[in-house]
Design an enzyme around this catalytic site. Structure first.
Site, mmCIF file in Angstrom:
data_model
loop_
_atom_site.group_PDB
_atom_site.id
_atom_site.type_symbol
_atom_site.label_atom_id
_atom_site.label_comp_id
_atom_site.label_asym_id
_atom_site.label_seq_id
_atom_site.Cartn_x
_atom_site.Cartn_y
_atom_site.Cartn_z
ATOM 1 N N MET A 1 0.850 -1.189 0.000
ATOM 2 C CA MET A 1 0.000 0.000 0.000
ATOM 3 C C MET A 1 0.883 1.237 0.000
ATOM 4 S SD MET A 1 -3.055 -1.010 2.660
ATOM 5 C CE MET A 1 -1.956 -1.465 3.986
ATOM 6 N N GLN A 53 5.977 -4.755 -6.151
ATOM 7 C CA GLN A 53 4.801 -4.478 -6.977
ATOM 8 C C GLN A 53 5.091 -3.315 -7.921
ATOM 9 O OE1 GLN A 53 1.111 -2.388 -6.026
ATOM 10 N NE2 GLN A 53 0.057 -4.320 -6.457
ATOM 11 N N CYS A 83 -5.164 -0.473 -9.291
ATOM 12 C CA CYS A 83 -5.176 0.899 -8.780
ATOM 13 C C CYS A 83 -5.970 1.811 -9.718
ATOM 14 C CB CYS A 83 -3.742 1.408 -8.634
ATOM 15 S SG CYS A 83 -3.694 3.120 -8.080
ATOM 16 N N LYS A 122 -2.218 -8.481 -9.459
ATOM 17 C CA LYS A 122 -3.225 -8.020 -8.491
ATOM 18 C C LYS A 122 -4.278 -7.243 -9.272
ATOM 19 C CE LYS A 122 -4.627 -5.968 -4.416
ATOM 20 N NZ LYS A 122 -4.384 -4.547 -4.237
ATOM 21 N N HIS A 154 -8.864 -8.185 -5.506
ATOM 22 C CA HIS A 154 -9.604 -7.300 -4.606
ATOM 23 C C HIS A 154 -11.088 -7.477 -4.941
ATOM 24 C CE1 HIS A 154 -10.146 -2.868 -3.064
ATOM 25 N NE2 HIS A 154 -10.962 -3.717 -2.492
ATOM 26 N N ASN A 194 -8.646 -10.708 -1.557
ATOM 27 C CA ASN A 194 -8.272 -9.461 -0.880
ATOM 28 C C ASN A 194 -9.521 -8.596 -0.688
ATOM 29 O OD1 ASN A 194 -7.273 -6.336 -2.021
ATOM 30 N ND2 ASN A 194 -6.603 -7.077 -0.030
ATOM 31 N N GLY A 195 -9.537 -7.898 0.455
ATOM 32 C CA GLY A 195 -10.613 -6.929 0.701
ATOM 33 C C GLY A 195 -11.359 -7.206 1.986
ATOM 34 N N GLY A 196 -11.220 -6.281 2.956
ATOM 35 C CA GLY A 196 -12.042 -6.331 4.156
ATOM 36 C C GLY A 196 -11.639 -7.363 5.187
ATOM 37 N N ARG A 219 -5.516 -2.857 4.740
ATOM 38 C CA ARG A 219 -5.753 -1.894 5.822
ATOM 39 C C ARG A 219 -5.856 -2.544 7.187
ATOM 40 N NH1 ARG A 219 -10.564 0.734 2.475
ATOM 41 N NH2 ARG A 219 -10.722 -1.487 2.005
HETATM 42 C C1 FMN Z 1 -3.423 3.968 1.542
HETATM 43 C C2 FMN Z 1 -3.587 2.800 0.606
HETATM 44 C C3 FMN Z 1 -2.658 2.592 -0.386
HETATM 45 C C4 FMN Z 1 -2.787 1.519 -1.261
HETATM 46 N N1 FMN Z 1 -1.810 1.297 -2.190
HETATM 47 C C5 FMN Z 1 -1.872 0.184 -2.951
HETATM 48 C C6 FMN Z 1 -0.794 -0.166 -3.820
HETATM 49 O O1 FMN Z 1 0.240 0.522 -3.892
HETATM 50 N N2 FMN Z 1 -0.926 -1.292 -4.569
HETATM 51 C C7 FMN Z 1 -2.032 -2.105 -4.483
HETATM 52 O O2 FMN Z 1 -2.100 -3.134 -5.159
HETATM 53 N N3 FMN Z 1 -3.062 -1.796 -3.686
HETATM 54 C C8 FMN Z 1 -2.992 -0.681 -2.910
HETATM 55 N N4 FMN Z 1 -4.022 -0.411 -2.051
HETATM 56 C C9 FMN Z 1 -5.207 -1.292 -2.029
HETATM 57 C C10 FMN Z 1 -5.010 -2.451 -1.046
HETATM 58 O O3 FMN Z 1 -3.900 -3.234 -1.433
HETATM 59 C C11 FMN Z 1 -6.230 -3.356 -1.016
HETATM 60 O O4 FMN Z 1 -6.437 -3.910 -2.290
HETATM 61 C C12 FMN Z 1 -7.511 -2.643 -0.600
HETATM 62 O O5 FMN Z 1 -7.275 -1.702 0.435
HETATM 63 C C13 FMN Z 1 -8.549 -3.665 -0.133
HETATM 64 O O6 FMN Z 1 -8.023 -4.532 0.837
HETATM 65 P P1 FMN Z 1 -8.128 -4.242 2.419
HETATM 66 O O7 FMN Z 1 -9.602 -4.107 2.735
HETATM 67 O O8 FMN Z 1 -7.482 -5.446 3.076
HETATM 68 O O9 FMN Z 1 -7.396 -2.981 2.682
HETATM 69 C C14 FMN Z 1 -3.904 0.656 -1.159
HETATM 70 C C15 FMN Z 1 -4.838 0.868 -0.150
HETATM 71 C C16 FMN Z 1 -4.693 1.920 0.728
HETATM 72 C C17 FMN Z 1 -5.711 2.109 1.838
#
Ligand code: FMN
Length: 311
Positions: A1, A53, A83, A122, A154, A194-196, A219
């Site tokens: 992230m 990544q 993204c 991803k 995701h 992935n997600g949540g 997160r």
């Molecule tokens: C601040 C932030 C930065 C992120 N940057 C990336 C990133 O660089 N590459 C990526 O694949 N996903 C990025 N994501 C998305 C997360 O990898 C993930 O797919 C998304 O937050 C859902 O999963 P989660 O609910 O476990 O956070 C980012 C998410 C956040 C909140």
């Protein structure tokens, strides 16, 4: 992230799990090649296994990134097709690439030809109006044919116009069933959810009955790292006790000390420890100590902050 999973947060996570695969922030292929991405390429071997990544849409650039990733000792190379930021959308990479499975296949082929590292992708369950299960299946089939080693999905679609990146991580509903169905219908592919995911229990629920091969957490672990302190024992079956919070905090102070000795700032490290204070007695005081010092925090500030926490 981005702005989260830099080397300092990865050191923190490594105190909790030896086994989980960690990821860098997304780094642009051009930046990898022209040196601007050096901050992202540099890591401590203790962070391994670690995936680099990359965000890009050019096969020859990605092939060179793949060579470099291998030379620098990364475990895996991951292509970002999820993204939805405007910069990424207008540059026609990130989630935008989901609209062009053939192009992604070309990119994967180029990377696979340049490295023996696993090359993974991803992505989202869909983008804009192209968000039916069959659309995702087609994307995965075309990219799998090119040799992608895993798909980390995701469970939310992205809107390329109208939603901010933050809204795109919260507004579209989670649809994990489509990922479980993908695994059922393509059992030979490595499919990850992935997600949540907010706790080890949720990781285990995702993995139950082989519904997916892996779970990626974003997160959840940033917000509350200690919620995942038992993954090596419970997910990987290792005979290890969860690292106590006190030991995690002490490791981060030592890490900050070493980082300062290399010319870095304590704030680079301390900005990532807030989640360790979540819900702990003294945690608010600890956060306040760090907030008051801000970018001027030194090792003593970090020590004073963690001494507020009753563990
Ligand atoms: C601040 C932030 C930065 C992120 N940057 C990336 C990133 O660089 N590459 C990526 O694949 N996903 C990025 N994501 C998305 C997360 O990898 C993930 O797919 C998304 O937050 C859902 O999963 P989660 O609910 O476990 O956070 C980012 C998410 C956040 C909140």
């Amino acid at each position: 992230m981005m702005e989260r999973t830099d080397r300092h947060f990865r050191v923190l996570v490594r105190t909790l799990t030896r086994r989980s695969l960690l990821y860098t922030e997304m780094v642009m292929g051009r930046a990898v090649l022209d040196g601007r991405g050096e901050r992202d390429m540099d890591f401590d071997p203790l962070e391994l296994p670690l995936a680099l990544q990359v965000g890009d849409n050019d096969p020859s650039r990605l092939a060179r990134c793949a060579e470099l990733a291998q030379a620098r000792g990364f475990t895996e190379l991951n292509l970002n097709c999820g993204c939805p930021s405007a910069r990424v959308r207008d540059g026609a990479f990130g989630a935008r690439l989901m609209l062009e499975p053939d192009r992604v296949a070309t990119l994967v082929r180029a990377m696979k030809a340049a490295t023996s590292l696993p090359v993974t992708v991803k992505h989202r369950i869909g983008v804009d109006e192209v968000d039916g299960y069959d659309d995702m299946l087609r994307f995965v089939d075309v990219v799998a044919e090119a040799g992608a080693d895993a798909f980390i999905v995701h469970a939310r679609k992205a809107w390329l116009h109208g939603l901010s990146p933050k809204e795109n991580r919260n507004v579209p509903p989670l649809r994990p069933e489509e990922i479980f169905r993908l695994k059922r219908e393509r059992p030979s592919l490595r499919i990850e959810l992935n997600g949540g995911i907010e706790s080890t229990d949720a990781v285990l629920a995702g993995l139950r009955e082989g519904r997916v091969d892996g779970v990626m957490v974003g997160r959840g672990i940033y917000r509350d790292p200690m919620a995942f302190a038992d993954v090596d024992a419970r997910v990987f079956g290792d005979d290890v006790a969860p690292t106590p919070l006190r030991a995690v905090l002490e490791t981060m102070v030592e890490h900050a000390r070493r980082w300062v000795a290399r010319g870095g700032r304590v704030h680079d490290v301390s900005r990532h420890v807030h989640g360790l204070f979540l819900g702990r007695p003294g945690g608010r005081k600890a956060r306040r100590v760090l907030a008051e010092a801000g970018a001027a925090a030194d090792v003593d500030t970090l020590r004073r902050a963690i001494d507020q926490v009753v563990v």
